[in-house]
Design an enzyme around this catalytic site. Structure first.
Site, mmCIF file in Angstrom:
data_model
loop_
_atom_site.group_PDB
_atom_site.id
_atom_site.type_symbol
_atom_site.label_atom_id
_atom_site.label_comp_id
_atom_site.label_asym_id
_atom_site.label_seq_id
_atom_site.Cartn_x
_atom_site.Cartn_y
_atom_site.Cartn_z
ATOM 1 N N GLU A 1 0.847 -1.146 0.035
ATOM 2 C CA GLU A 1 0.041 0.188 -0.076
ATOM 3 C C GLU A 1 0.760 1.204 -0.100
ATOM 4 O O GLU A 1 0.421 2.389 -0.519
ATOM 5 C CB GLU A 1 -0.825 -0.131 1.123
ATOM 6 C CG GLU A 1 -2.052 -1.032 1.141
ATOM 7 C CD GLU A 1 -1.574 -2.378 1.556
ATOM 8 O OE1 GLU A 1 -0.548 -2.655 1.773
ATOM 9 O OE2 GLU A 1 -2.296 -3.330 0.982
ATOM 10 N N HIS B 1 -10.345 -4.935 9.445
ATOM 11 C CA HIS B 1 -10.832 -4.597 8.289
ATOM 12 C C HIS B 1 -12.133 -3.710 8.521
ATOM 13 O O HIS B 1 -12.264 -2.817 7.402
ATOM 14 C CB HIS B 1 -11.628 -5.680 7.513
ATOM 15 C CG HIS B 1 -10.753 -6.680 6.926
ATOM 16 N ND1 HIS B 1 -9.897 -7.543 7.463
ATOM 17 C CD2 HIS B 1 -10.487 -6.780 5.631
ATOM 18 C CE1 HIS B 1 -9.069 -8.281 6.425
ATOM 19 N NE2 HIS B 1 -9.598 -8.106 5.478
HETATM 20 C C1 LIG Z 1 -2.157 -4.501 4.209
HETATM 21 C C2 LIG Z 1 -3.296 -5.341 3.632
HETATM 22 N N1 LIG Z 1 -3.474 -5.234 2.416
HETATM 23 C C3 LIG Z 1 -4.162 -6.047 1.718
HETATM 24 C C4 LIG Z 1 -5.076 -6.950 2.364
HETATM 25 C C5 LIG Z 1 -6.065 -7.574 1.562
HETATM 26 N N2 LIG Z 1 -5.455 -9.193 1.530
HETATM 27 C C6 LIG Z 1 -5.959 -10.223 2.249
HETATM 28 S S1 LIG Z 1 -5.148 -11.408 2.146
HETATM 29 C C7 LIG Z 1 -4.293 -10.803 0.778
HETATM 30 C C8 LIG Z 1 -3.489 -11.643 -0.142
HETATM 31 C C9 LIG Z 1 -2.456 -12.120 0.649
HETATM 32 O O1 LIG Z 1 -1.527 -12.689 -0.357
HETATM 33 P P1 LIG Z 1 -0.356 -13.478 0.329
HETATM 34 O O2 LIG Z 1 0.691 -12.561 1.280
HETATM 35 O O3 LIG Z 1 0.503 -14.062 -0.895
HETATM 36 O O4 LIG Z 1 -0.813 -14.594 1.214
HETATM 37 P P2 LIG Z 1 -1.889 -15.788 0.650
HETATM 38 O O5 LIG Z 1 -3.379 -15.037 0.933
HETATM 39 O O6 LIG Z 1 -1.595 -16.174 -0.635
HETATM 40 O O7 LIG Z 1 -1.848 -16.820 1.751
HETATM 41 C C10 LIG Z 1 -4.726 -9.581 0.396
HETATM 42 C C11 LIG Z 1 -4.470 -8.877 -0.502
HETATM 43 C C12 LIG Z 1 -4.749 -7.221 3.873
HETATM 44 N N3 LIG Z 1 -5.417 -7.943 4.455
HETATM 45 N N4 LIG Z 1 -3.744 -6.321 4.306
#
Ligand SMILES: Cc1ncc(C[n+]2csc(CCOP(=O)(O)OP(=O)(O)O)c2C)c(N)n1
Ligand SMILES: Cc1ncc(C[n+]2csc(CCOP(=O)(O)OP(=O)(O)O)c2C)c(N)n1
Ligand SMILES: [Mg+2]
Ligand SMILES: [Mg+2]
Lengths: 320, 318, 320, 318
Positions: free
Chosen positions: D54, D123
Site C-alpha cells: 500500500e 478490516h
Molecule cells: C495490508 C493489507 N493489504 C491488503 C489486504 C487484503 N488481503 C488479504 S489477504 C491478501 C493476499 C495475501 O497474499 P499472500 O501474502 O501471498 O498470502 P495468501 O493469501 O496467498 O496466503 C490481501 C491482498 C490485507 N489484509 N492487508
C-alpha cells in the site's frame, strides 16, 4: 553557471564541487556562529552529487531528500535562492515554507523533495509512470541514503519500478551514517547495490568520492535506464564529512574512520587528478575556489536582504 | 526540588524505571548514541540503536510488549509515526480486543511534536488526535518537567500502549521536579490556576500561553481558570466539566489543527454534558488547518499565542 | 490428537493434513450453501503447514496471518473452537471477537495473529527479542505469504532479526497468488528465499507440497535458528487450491495452472508415498479421512450449539 | 434514472472519467482482475494490478499526480491506509504547501470502511476523521448510489488529494442514479429530509439510520431534519448551522468512534457559532471507542441504529 546538461568537463565538475563545498562551509560557519536554521550538510559527498547530476540530461527529473544541497547546486540551483530558503525568506525556492529540509525547484527538474526518510523513494515510481504514460522524455533519478535503504519503502519502490518497467535511476549515497547511527549497526552486509538482483534489477557500486568514476558510472546507468526503460540501482560509496545536522562536534564518530575518509576528500582527489593530467594548476584551483566563495558571499547577501514571508499569507497554497 | 529540563526529566524517568524493572528497555534511531548515560548504565541489550525503519521499531515494541517486555521506543518526530501506524493502531490498539483479551501491550512510544525548531511540516505536525480517535491506546502530552517525568514513569508501568508526545518547544526549558520517587497518574488533568470567569483548557506548550493569557486577564480583572489536560486519552472529563459548570465559559487551546482535534472533542463533551452551564459560545484557539511552515515568522504566526487567547476571552466576556 | 512437538511420524502428519482438508472442505460447503462468515481457505497448502509446524517444539511460538487454519490445526487447535470463532461464538479461541481472519491461541503458542498483510512480520522480531532477553526457551516461527513479501515490512523485519541476532524462522508460503493478483504480476524473480542473502541471512526454497521435504527442511532450519540464535528464511513453494475467500469460482485462474497443481495435491502425494513404502494402505487412508471428517462434524456441532457473545460485553477487553 | 449499486456507480464514474480524460488511470491490488470491464475498455496501461504494498501504491499515485496524471487508487479497506499514511499525509497533504505551491496532487484514494461484513477490527475501522484532521486533504463519504457516482467524478476532477471512503454496508444496495452526465460538488451537504424539531447530521450508512429514525419520530409527531454531510472535508458549515438555527437541537450520528470524530467537530462548530440557537444539549450517537468485533451480534451492537437515535431525540425533546 547554469550548465548545459549533461556536463562532462572535469574542470566544470570540480568547480561545481567547490561551489557545494563553499556553500556547506558557509552554512557551517553561520551555524557555529549562532542560532541558524537547521540543515544537513552534504560536505564530503560532492563527488557523488556532481558525478551523478552532471550525467543527467535537461529533461531528466531528480527527487532528493534532506541532504540535497549538492544535488541542487550540481543541477544549477541559485545558491542565493537556496540560502534564502534555508533562512526562511520569501525569495527562497519554496517561498520560505520549506526551510532546508525539503527544497524542491521544479524549474530545475528537482521535484517532490521529502525529508521523510524514504519519502522520495515512495514518489519516484509515480513520477516515472507519468513520464512514460504521457510520452514525455527523460528519466527519473532518485537520491537516497543508506538509511533510507533500511526503510521498507526502498524495497517496495524498486520492486514496483522493476515490475512496471519504470525508468528510475536509483542512486544510493551510502555515506556510512544514518544520523547518529553507524551504517554497520543497521545492516550486516556491506553493499546496498546487492539488493537489486532479487528484484531483477541491475545494481552497481562505485567509489563515490571519485567524481570521474561516479560520472562514468552514472552516464552508463542513465543510458541503460533510457534505453531499457527499466530501473537501475547505483550505489555511491562516500562519507558524510560533517555531522548529521549543523553544528555537530562529531564526538560519536570514530577518529580513525574520520581520518581515513578525510584522506579521501573528493575535492582533493579531483584536484590532484586534474593537476597530474595537466588540466589545472594550483592557481587555477585557487581561482575556482575563490569564485565559488564569492558566489556564496553574494548568495548570503541576497538571502539576508530578502524579506520574510508575510504572515498574512500563512494559509496560501494549502489547496490547489 | 531539582531543576531539570524535560529532556533530562525523561532521561531520569527512563533510568529509574529501568532500574526498578528489568523488563523495561528502550530502542530507536540513535537512542544508544544520544542517551549515552542510559546506555552506559544499562548496556547494549537494553538501550539499542535501530536501523532506520519506524514500522519495525514499533512492531518490535508491540511484539515484545505482548510477550513479557515493557519497551519504550523513540520514534523521533510525530510525522514519522506515519510509518508506524499499522503496528500502533492495528496491532497494539486492537489485538487485545480481537484476541478476546489474550494479550496486553505495555509499551510507550515517544515522539516530538510541535513548532519551535523551524524545520517545517514534515517534522512539525501535531497528530495526537489521531490516536485519541483510535481504540485501545492512551495518549499523554505533558506541559512541564515534573509531569514529563511523572507521567512517563506511569506510562511505562501502564499495561496499555501509551503514545507519549513531547512538545518540542518545551524540551529544553528547565523546570522544577520533585527530588524523590514520584509518579503522576494518567487520566488526571491539573488545574494550573483557579478562576471563576472563564475556563481555559490546553495541553503541551499551549498551557504556558494560557497561563500568560490568564496573567494578562487578571490585570484586567478577569479570573481565568487554566486546566492542563496532561493526558489526552483517557480524558479527565470530570475536571473539565466541573470547571465549566463553575465558569460557564470555555476556551480551548492547542497547536494541532482544528478539525477533529482534541479541542473539538472537549467542546462536544461540554455541549453534551454541561450545556445548561454555558453562558457563552465555546471558542477554539488552535493552529490553522495547514501544514506547518518552516520560516520562523510564519511558524510563530502558526502557533497559538497568549494575545489570541486574551482576545478570545475578551470577546466572550464582552 | 494434540501431538507432542515435534512430531515426525508421517502417518501422524498425513492425519493432520486430512484434518485441515476436512476443515476447509466443510467451510467451503457451508459458504457455498448460504451466508457464512468470510474465511481464507488453506486447502492445497496442508503440506507446508503441517511440515513446518510438526518440526517445532512445544516451547516454540508461531505467528500467522489470515490463512491460518492449517497452522492452528497442525499445532493441535480444537477444530470446534476454531469453527466457533469463525462463526462468531463466545466459545471461539478469541470469544468471537476475531472471526476467521486473526485467530490467536496463546495456549498453543500461536500469538499475535494479524490479518493486515505483513502485520505478523512486524511483530515477530519483538516476540523473539522478548524470548532472548527473558532467557526463555524456544524460537519464533513467522508464517507469511508471497504477497506479504511485497510489503516493505518484510524487508524491515528480516533485516532487524538479522542485525539483532533474533531466533526467527521466517516461513514464506509462496502459493502463487495474492488475493486476486498472480504472484508473477508482483515480482520479476521467482524465489522469495533469494532475498535472504542481502540481509546476511540464510535462505532456502523447498517443495511445499511434499510434506516430508518441508518437514526435513523445517527441522534443519529450526535447528539452525536454535543453535545460532539467528534468523532463517524458508520458502515453501505451494499453491492456493481454492479461491482467496470462500466462496470463489476461481474464474480468474488459468485452468492449466490449476490442473498442474491439482496433480500435485499434497495429500495425494503423501498418500502415494506412504502406500508405496508400505506404511499405509487404502483402507487406512480412508479411515484417517473418515476420522478427520468425524472430528469436523463434531466441531461444527459444537460451534453451532455455542452461544453468541453477550452484547453487554461489547466493550470488554479494550484496555488491560 | 438508472438503478445501480454503489459498486456499479463507482465503476460508471471511473469509466466516464477515464473516457473523458486520458490522464485518469486506476491501480491497486486486484483492480485489473476485479474491475474487468474497466480493464477491458482501457487496457493494462490505465487499469493496473499492483504488488501487495500500500505504501508504494499511494506514493506512486502521489508522484504521478504531481507530474501530470490523475490517479485513482484502490486501497481496499480503511485499516490498510495505515501503511499509506506517509504518502497521503506527509507528501500529498503537505508538499504543495512545503514547496511554496509548486505542485498539485489531483488523486483519489478509495477505501472501504465500516461494518456489515463481520470480519473484525483490522478490516472494519472508520478512520475518516484522521484525514479531516490532516491539512491539504479532502474527504468524501457518500450515502447513496447517485452520490457515489457524482462525488467520485468530482473527486477525480479535483486538483487536490481526495480520500473517498466507501461505506461497506452500502456497497451492494441498489439506488437510483440519474441517467446522463452529472456531478455532485464537494463540500456541499444534502438536506435529505426537512423538519423543525431537531437536526440529525450523519454520513455514510448512518444517514439511512437517521432517515429511519426520522420516520419513526414523524409517527410520534416530531419533525426531524436529516443532513447528509457527503463531504467531511471541506465541511458544509453553512448548511449545518442554518439547520441548527432553525431546529435548536442537534444529534450527530456516525459509526466512527466518538473521541475526536467528525461528530466532535460539528458539535464544536455549533457550540462556537450557533450557541445561542441551541435549546438543548448536543447529543452524539456513535460507534463505541473500541475495535470492531467480528461476531455478527456484536457488530450489530457496535453500529448506531435508528432506535438509539430515536431515543436520543426523545430525551432531547423531553
Ligand atoms: C495490508 C493489507 N493489504 C491488503 C489486504 C487484503 N488481503 C488479504 S489477504 C491478501 C493476499 C495475501 O497474499 P499472500 O501474502 O501471498 O498470502 P495468501 O493469501 O496467498 O496466503 C490481501 C491482498 C490485507 N489484509 N492487508
Ligand atoms: C522517517 C524518518 N525517520 C527519521 C528521520 C530523521 N532523520 C533525518 S535524516 C536521518 C538519517 C538518514 O540517513 P541516510 O538515509 O543514510 O541519509 P544521510 O542523512 O546519511 O544522507 C534521520 C534518521 C526522518 N527524517 N524521517
Ligand atoms: Mg547515510
Ligand atoms: Mg500468496
Amino acid at each position: 553557471m547554469k550548465p548545459t546538461h549533461p556536463y562532462s568537463d572535469p574542470v566544470d565538475q570540480l568547480a561545481r564541487m567547490l561551489l557545494v563545498r563553499a556553500y556547506e562551509d558557509r552554512i557551517a560557519a553561520l551555524a557555529a556562529a549562532g542560532p541558524f536554521p537547521a540543515s544537513c550538510p552534504s560536505a564530503g559527498q560532492e563527488a557523488a552529487a556532481v558525478g551523478v547530476v552532471s550525467a543527467l540530461g535537461a529533461d531528466d527529473l531528480i527527487l532528493t531528500n534532506h541532504r540535497s544541497a549538492g544535488h541542487l547546486l550540481a543541477r544549477g540551483a541559485d545558491p542565493g535562492r537556496l540560502l534564502a530558503e534555508v533562512m526562511g525568506r520569501e525569495t527562497g525556492y519554496c517561498r520560505g515554507r520549506s526551510g532546508s529540509l525539503h527544497i524542491s525547484a521544479k524549474e530545475l527538474g528537482v521535484v517532490l523533495t521529502s525529508t521523510i526518510v524514504g519519502g522520495e523513494l515512495s514518489l519516484a515510481p509515480g513520477v516515472a509512470l507519468a513520464r512514460s504514460l504521457l510520452g514525455r522524455p527523460g528519466i527519473v533519478t532518485c537520491f537516497f541514503g543508506d538509511g533510507a535503504a533500511c526503510e521498507g519503502i526502498f524495497h517496495e519502490s524498486i520492486n514496483l519500478a522493476s515490475v512496471w518497467n519504470l525508468p528510475v535511476l536509483f542512486v544510493c549515497e551510502n555515506n556510512e551514517w544514518q544520523a547518529y547511527v553507524h551504517r554497520r549497526e543497521t545492516m550486516l552486509t556491506d553493499s546496498i547495490a546487492a539488493h537489486a538482483a532479487a528484484y531483477g534489477v541491475e545494481g552497481r557500486s562505485v567509489d563515490g568520492n571519485d567524481v570521474a568514476a561516479v560520472h562514468a558510472a552514472a552516464l552508463a546507468a542513465a543510458a541503460q535506464v533510457r534505453a531499457s526503460g527499466r530501473p537501475f540501482l547505483l550505489e555511491a560509496r562516500t562519507y558524510r564529512a560533517r555531522g548529521h545536522l549543523e553544528p555537530d562536534d562529531q564526538s560519536h564518530v570514530d577518529a580513525g574512520e574520520l581520518a581515513h575518509w578525510q584522506a579521501r576528500d573528493p575535492i582533493a582527489l579531483a584536484r590532484e587528478r586534474l593537476i597530474a593530467a595537466g588540466q589545472l594548476d594550483l592557481d587555477g584551483f585557487a581561482r575556482l575556489g575563490a569564485e565559488a566563495r564569492a558566489r556564496i558571499d553574494a548568495a548570503v547577501e541576497f538571502a539576508v536582504q530578502s524579506p520574510y514571508p508575510d504572515p498574512a499569507e500563512l494559509l496560501a497554497n494549502v489547496y490547489a | 526540588m531539582l531543576t531539570l529540563t524535560p529532556y533530562e526529566a525523561i532521561d531520569q524517568a527512563l533510568a529509574e524505571e529501568m532500574r526498578r524493572d528489568p523488563t523495561v528497555l528502550m530502542f530507536g534511531e540513535g537512542v544508544a548514541t544520544k542517551r549515552r548515560a542510559l546506555s552506559d548504565e544499562f548496556g547494549g541489550q537494553r538501550v539499542r540503536n535501530t536501523p532506520l525503519a519506524e514500522a519495525i521499531i514499533a512492531g518490535t515494541a508491540v511484539g515484545a510488549a505482548a510477550t513479557g517486555l515493557r519497551p519504550v521506543v523513540d520514534l523521533l518526530f510525530a510525522p514519522f509515526l506515519c510509518y508506524a501506524m499499522d503496528a500502533i493502531v492495528n496491532s497494539a490498539g486492537k489485538l487485545r480486543y480481537v484476541s478476546g483479551g489474550q494479550f496486553a501491550f505495555p509499551l510507550v512510544t515517544l515522539a516530538m511534536t510541535g513548532g519551535g525548531w523551524g524545520v517545517g511540516a514534515q517534522h512539525n505536525h501535531n497528530v495526537e488526535a489521531w490516536f485519541v480517535h483510535s481504540p485501545g491506546l492512551k495518549v499523554v502530552m505533558p506541559s512541564d518537567a515534573a509531569d514529563f517525568k511523572g507521567l512517563l514513569k506511569t506510562a511505562i508501568r501502564d499495561d496499555n500502549p501509551v503514545l507519549f508526545f513531547v512538545d518540542l518547544g518545551l524540551l529544553h526549558t528547565p523546570g522544577e521536579v520533585p527530588a524523590g520517587e514520584f509518579t503522576v497518574p494518567l487520566g488526571q488533568a491539573a488545574v494550573r490556576r483557579e478562576g471563576d470567569d472563564v475556563t481555559l483548557v490546553a495541553y503541551g506548550k499551549s498551557v504556558a500561553a494560557c497561563q500568560q493569557a490568564a496573567r494578562t486577564l487578571a490585570e484586567q480583572g478577569r479570573a481565568a481558570e487554566v486546566i492542563d489536560l496532561r493526558t489526552l486519552k483517557p480524558l479527565d472529563e470530570a475536571t473539565i466539566l466541573a470547571s465549566v459548570r463553575k465558569t460557564g465559559r470555555l476556551v480551548l487551546v492547542h497547536e494541532a489543527s482544528r478539525p477533529c482535534g482534541v479541542g473539538a472533542e472537549i467542546a462536544a463533551l461540554v455541549a453534551e454534558q454541561a450545556h445548561d452551564a454555558l453562558k457563552a459560545p465555546i471558542v477554539r484557539v488552535t493552529g490553522p488547518d495547514a501544514p506547518a511552515p518552516a520560516s520562523f515568522v510564519l511558524e510563530q504566526a502558526f502557533t497559538p499565542q497568549a494575545d489570541a487567547i486574551v482576545a478570545a476571552v475578551q470577546r466572550l466576556l464582552g
